[in-house]
Design a protein around this motif. Sequence first.
Motif, mmCIF file in Angstrom:
data_model
loop_
_atom_site.group_PDB
_atom_site.id
_atom_site.type_symbol
_atom_site.label_atom_id
_atom_site.label_comp_id
_atom_site.label_asym_id
_atom_site.label_seq_id
_atom_site.Cartn_x
_atom_site.Cartn_y
_atom_site.Cartn_z
ATOM 1 N N ARG A 104 6.901 -10.678 4.328
ATOM 2 C CA ARG A 104 6.607 -10.646 2.904
ATOM 3 C C ARG A 104 5.117 -10.882 2.645
ATOM 4 O O ARG A 104 4.501 -10.231 1.789
ATOM 5 N N ASN A 153 10.983 -5.856 -4.691
ATOM 6 C CA ASN A 153 9.572 -5.765 -4.322
ATOM 7 C C ASN A 153 8.936 -7.155 -4.221
ATOM 8 O O ASN A 153 8.896 -7.902 -5.211
ATOM 9 N N THR A 185 13.963 -0.118 -4.225
ATOM 10 C CA THR A 185 14.940 -1.201 -4.223
ATOM 11 C C THR A 185 16.301 -0.636 -3.854
ATOM 12 O O THR A 185 16.797 0.290 -4.499
ATOM 13 N N THR A 192 4.590 2.309 -2.050
ATOM 14 C CA THR A 192 5.693 2.852 -2.832
ATOM 15 C C THR A 192 6.969 2.138 -2.404
ATOM 16 O O THR A 192 7.331 2.158 -1.227
ATOM 17 N N TYR A 193 7.643 1.484 -3.360
ATOM 18 C CA TYR A 193 8.759 0.604 -3.014
ATOM 19 C C TYR A 193 10.074 1.116 -3.591
ATOM 20 O O TYR A 193 10.148 1.488 -4.760
ATOM 21 N N GLN A 250 13.757 -6.764 3.707
ATOM 22 C CA GLN A 250 12.468 -6.144 3.437
ATOM 23 C C GLN A 250 12.113 -5.269 4.632
ATOM 24 O O GLN A 250 12.367 -5.648 5.781
ATOM 25 N N THR A 265 4.224 -5.785 -2.956
ATOM 26 C CA THR A 265 3.441 -4.790 -2.242
ATOM 27 C C THR A 265 3.004 -3.668 -3.169
ATOM 28 O O THR A 265 3.673 -3.355 -4.160
ATOM 29 N N LYS A 266 1.880 -3.034 -2.821
ATOM 30 C CA LYS A 266 1.404 -1.861 -3.552
ATOM 31 C C LYS A 266 1.865 -0.567 -2.888
ATOM 32 O O LYS A 266 1.554 0.521 -3.377
ATOM 33 N N ARG A 299 2.523 -8.040 0.894
ATOM 34 C CA ARG A 299 1.774 -8.265 -0.346
ATOM 35 C C ARG A 299 0.322 -7.818 -0.244
ATOM 36 O O ARG A 299 -0.347 -7.601 -1.267
ATOM 37 N N ASP A 321 5.238 3.607 2.457
ATOM 38 C CA ASP A 321 6.473 3.315 1.734
ATOM 39 C C ASP A 321 7.126 2.045 2.261
ATOM 40 O O ASP A 321 6.954 1.678 3.430
#
Length: 238
Positions: free
Chosen positions: A215, A121, A130, A127-128, A174, A124-125, A219, A115
Amino acid sequence: MKNQRTAILASIVLAGGAAFTALAPAAQAATFNPCSAANHGRLKYSTGSASHVVFAISSGYSSNHVVVTECVKQGKSWKKVSATTGRAGTKAFARPGAKREGDGKSPTGSFTLTDAFGLGNPGTKLTYRTLHSSGDCWGSTPGESHYNDYYAAAKCRSTDEDLSATARRGPYHQAVVINYNRPNPKRGYGSAIFFHVGGVTPTAGCISIKESKLRAIMRTLVPYDRMIMGPKSALFRS
């Protein structure tokens, strides 16, 4: 860990960060290649199903200066992607199994990454989530609900993390959740261990690096990649 984090942030502001300007360049600090060491069977911890591993390695249990190295799995081998300097807890690293709530230490070990959160976002893959301008909280009070997990509230408990407020200050622009003591947390063993923005001053137990570097790593990450963190002697065989 809320009170200690607040104290650390206050001390950073008062000092103007001047005490921490002597960090060595990443190119000088990253003389040890954990990717190569893992290829040669020296890593003591499992990489699980990870396709990327992020190492945060200090020179010893008393040092909170770390080199953060990303390795990518290529076939059966690990290849170095990047390396940069960063910081760990103000009290450096706890020995394996010895991390406790509020001790100012980062845990030692191998932890999954599933996570992330922040202001938006970056690609990234994982679970994000915001974050909002207010109302995003993380439980850091042993024995209370949502211990070492996210919750939403009109006002966070005073002994918990206010993620929204910390994001406004910068560290949580982030952040990646390091799955230490979760998803089934032991009471009092520590909470809110993140991989977040910073890299100049020590944390309350997290790992931090510059935002641009974070960052870039985010990614590349997918669920169940790993953070392996601690002193070199604790992570690798000689």
